[in-house]
Design an enzyme around this catalytic site. Structure first.
Site, PDB file in Angstrom:
ATOM      1  NE  ARG A  75     -12.736 -15.984   1.446  1.00 34.41           N
ATOM      2  CZ  ARG A  75     -13.475 -15.682   0.376  1.00 34.41           C
ATOM      3  NH1 ARG A  75     -14.780 -15.671   0.460  1.00 34.41           N
ATOM      4  NH2 ARG A  75     -12.921 -15.373  -0.774  1.00 34.41           N
ATOM      5  NE  ARG A  91     -21.282 -12.526  -5.493  1.00 34.92           N
ATOM      6  CZ  ARG A  91     -20.982 -11.661  -4.530  1.00 34.92           C
ATOM      7  NH1 ARG A  91     -21.483 -10.438  -4.555  1.00 34.92           N
ATOM      8  NH2 ARG A  91     -20.196 -11.994  -3.531  1.00 34.92           N
ATOM      9  CE  LYS A 147     -19.645 -20.757  -6.554  1.00 34.26           C
ATOM     10  NZ  LYS A 147     -19.355 -19.327  -6.645  1.00 34.26           N
TER      11      LYS A 147
HETATM   12  C1  BTN Z   1     -20.529 -17.145  -9.157  1.00 29.78           C
HETATM   13  O1  BTN Z   1     -20.335 -18.150  -8.462  1.00 29.78           O
HETATM   14  O2  BTN Z   1     -19.868 -16.102  -9.014  1.00 29.78           O
HETATM   15  C2  BTN Z   1     -21.601 -17.217 -10.202  1.00 29.78           C
HETATM   16  C3  BTN Z   1     -21.258 -18.220 -11.239  1.00 29.78           C
HETATM   17  C4  BTN Z   1     -22.321 -18.293 -12.321  1.00 29.78           C
HETATM   18  C5  BTN Z   1     -21.885 -19.166 -13.471  1.00 29.78           C
HETATM   19  C6  BTN Z   1     -22.994 -19.369 -14.455  1.00 29.78           C
HETATM   20  S1  BTN Z   1     -22.614 -20.625 -15.632  1.00 29.78           S
HETATM   21  C7  BTN Z   1     -24.003 -20.182 -16.576  1.00 29.78           C
HETATM   22  C8  BTN Z   1     -24.090 -18.673 -16.565  1.00 29.78           C
HETATM   23  N1  BTN Z   1     -23.272 -18.099 -17.611  1.00 29.78           N
HETATM   24  C9  BTN Z   1     -22.242 -17.429 -17.145  1.00 29.78           C
HETATM   25  O3  BTN Z   1     -21.363 -16.865 -17.824  1.00 29.78           O
HETATM   26  N2  BTN Z   1     -22.258 -17.431 -15.808  1.00 29.78           N
HETATM   27  C10 BTN Z   1     -23.399 -18.158 -15.293  1.00 29.78           C
END
Ligand code: BTN
Length: 276
Positions: A272, A65, A142
């Site tokens: 946060r 994100r 996380k």
């Molecule tokens: C976040 O924490 O901001 C979201 C992370 C999401 C990662 C996953 S891995 C599989 C899918 N493909 C990506 O490029 N992103 C999501």
């Protein structure tokens, strides 16, 4: 993690063992791709069916994100994306929160039947919690992130991307390592994925029937910051402080400030815990 071909057949076998309608999922395991979300968005635009899943042993440009990267070495995280086509007119509000509920259900059930030799004993319930809008925490760190993207021109078709740490990559910067967790139960990747898909199917059906509202109280029961003081960081505005009062039926965060209850939409905000 096994190679892509072995993983593909392990996943098919693991899905067959679950109580799922035949053909609900079509899983495509790749040794490597830039981002499973990007790959699946392309497939969706050329007509891929609901239930298509792209899994990558390695993503060279995994996305998170707010334009962040999802960092993982080959085999270190379970990285996959699921295409889900809702009925036209279905609002996607709160979908990433609904996915969080599926993650908690799936991982709680796996923890309860963990394999002998796991770092954590079988049956010991992990301290899983949800951080608005899209993080799953283990012991306040996380463990997994969710990136939901809508297929361009098809607002009722969503690509749901999930990255879950199985072990922390060597390359993870120290500041991220401090706040990251890895799944400690030694679950085989195919079982992990099949269980996640089973619970995603159930939650997405609930979501299709009643939106996030029907999952809201369950989400709040796992909320990491319920009734706690928090700061909301926004790249475009001054930080906001308040008490987190949970989420609205559409997934907006409810922040109590001196001006009353504010609705916060996920946008570009980062949450946060407030410093004492
Ligand atoms: C976040 O924490 O901001 C979201 C992370 C999401 C990662 C996953 S891995 C599989 C899918 N493909 C990506 O490029 N992103 C999501």
């Amino acid at each position: 993690m096994p190679d892509a071909a072995t993983l593909q057949s392990d996943i098919c076998a693991a899905l067959e063992q679950r109580d799922l309608p035949a053909g609900l999922f079509a899983v495509d395991v790749r040794a490597e791709c830039a981002s499973t979300n990007s790959t699946l968005l392309e497939l969706a635009e050329s007509g891929a069916s609901s239930g298509t899943v792209v899994v990558a042993r390695h993503q060279s440009a995994g996305r998170g994100r707010r334009g962040r990267h999802w960092v993982s070495a080959p085999g270190d995280s379970l990285t996959f994306s699921l295409l889900w086509r809702f009925a036209p007119g279905t609002s996607p509000s709160g979908l990433s929160l609904a996915v969080g509920v599926a993650l908690v259900r799936a991982l709680s059930s796996l923890a309860a039947q963990a394999t002998p030799g796991a770092i954590v004993p079988a049956g010991a319930l992990p301290a899983l919690s949800l951080k608005w809008p899209n993080d799953l925490l283990l012991d306040e760190r996380k463990l997994a992130g969710v990136l939901v993207e809508l297929v361009p021109g098809k607002p009722h078709a969503a690509v749901i991307g999930i990255g879950l740490n199985r072990q922390l990559p060597e390359a993870l910067p120290a500041e991220l390592r401090e706040s990251a967790a890895a799944w400690p139960y030694g679950t085989a990747p195919a079982d992990l994925l099949a269980t996640l898909l089973l619970h995603l199917a159930q939650v997405l059906e609930q979501f299709a029937g009643g939106g996030f509202a029907v999952l809201r109280s369950e989400w709040q029961s796992h909320h990491a910051h319920q009734d706690q003081a928090v700061s909301l960081l926004d790249e475009l505005a001054a930080p906001r402080q308040g008490i987190c009062r949970g989420v609205a039926p559409d997934g907006a965060l409810l922040l109590e400030t001196t001006a009353g209850i504010e609705r916060v939409l996920s946008g570009e905000v980062s949450l946060r815990p407030a410093r004492p």
